[in-house]
Design a protein around this motif. Structure first.
Motif, short mmCIF file in Angstrom:
data_model
loop_
_atom_site.label_atom_id
_atom_site.label_comp_id
_atom_site.label_asym_id
_atom_site.label_seq_id
_atom_site.Cartn_x
_atom_site.Cartn_y
_atom_site.Cartn_z
N THR A 13 -43.93 9.63 10.02
CA THR A 13 -43.33 9.77 8.69
C THR A 13 -43.59 8.55 7.81
O THR A 13 -43.36 8.62 6.60
CB THR A 13 -41.81 9.97 8.80
OG1 THR A 13 -41.23 8.81 9.39
CG2 THR A 13 -41.48 11.21 9.62
N GLY A 14 -44.01 7.45 8.41
CA GLY A 14 -44.23 6.23 7.65
C GLY A 14 -42.94 5.57 7.20
O GLY A 14 -42.92 4.83 6.22
N THR A 15 -41.85 5.82 7.94
CA THR A 15 -40.55 5.27 7.57
C THR A 15 -39.98 4.43 8.71
O THR A 15 -40.38 4.57 9.87
CB THR A 15 -39.56 6.41 7.25
OG1 THR A 15 -39.44 7.26 8.39
CG2 THR A 15 -40.03 7.22 6.06
N PRO A 16 -39.00 3.57 8.40
CA PRO A 16 -38.36 2.79 9.46
C PRO A 16 -37.64 3.70 10.45
O PRO A 16 -37.10 4.74 10.07
CB PRO A 16 -37.34 1.93 8.70
CG PRO A 16 -37.81 1.92 7.29
CD PRO A 16 -38.50 3.23 7.07
N ALA A 17 -37.62 3.29 11.70
CA ALA A 17 -36.92 4.03 12.75
C ALA A 17 -35.55 3.38 12.94
O ALA A 17 -35.39 2.44 13.71
CB ALA A 17 -37.72 4.01 14.04
N SER A 18 -34.57 3.86 12.20
CA SER A 18 -33.24 3.27 12.29
C SER A 18 -32.47 3.87 13.46
O SER A 18 -32.62 5.05 13.78
CB SER A 18 -32.47 3.49 10.98
OG SER A 18 -32.27 4.86 10.74
#
Length: 105
Positions: A13-18
Motif C-alpha cells: 500500500t505504500g503506507t506505514p504499518a501501524s
C-alpha cells in the motif's frame, strides 16, 4: 551505549504499518523490551544497548490477520550486532509474501 529504532512500511500500500508488535531480545533470548509501531509505523525500542548481538521480532502474522490479509511470514526476526556506540535503525519493508531490511540511519 547504543540506541535502537525501527520503521515498518507496508510495501503493497505504500503506507506505514501501524500497530505491528515488536520484541527485542538479547543473544540468550531474554526479552529486553516490547511494544508496537506508532501511527507512522515507527518505534523507539531501546536507549542503552551494550555491545552484543540482539534480535528484533516483528509480529507480522498478527498484523496482517488484524487487517484481514493473509501472509506467508507469521513473524520476521532480524538479528544484528550493536557496537555500543551511536544509534541503530532497523527498518522493515513488508508485503504478504516478502520482506526486506537494511541498516538504516
Amino acid at each position: 551505549m547504543t540506541s535502537l529504532s525501527t520503521h515498518v512500511l507496508d510495501a503493497v500500500t505504500g503506507t506505514p504499518a501501524s500497530g505491528v508488535g515488536l520484541a527485542v531480545t538479547d543473544a540468550g533470548g531474554a526479552l529486553l523490551t516490547s511494544g508496537r509501531t506508532d501511527a507512522d509505523g515507527r518505534a523507539r525500542l531501546a536507549e542503552d544497548l551494550a555491545p552484543g548481538t540482539y534480535r528484533v521480532r516483528f509480529a507480522t502474522g498478527e498484523w496482517f490477520a488484524a487487517a484481514g490479509r493473509e501472509t506467508f511470514h507469521p513473524e520476521v526476526v532480524v538479528a544484528f550486532t550493536a557496537t555500543g556506540e551511536g544509534h541503530l535503525h532497523v527498518p522493515l519493508l513488508l508485503s504478504p509474501f516478502a520482506y526486506s531490511t537494511y541498516r538504516g540511519s
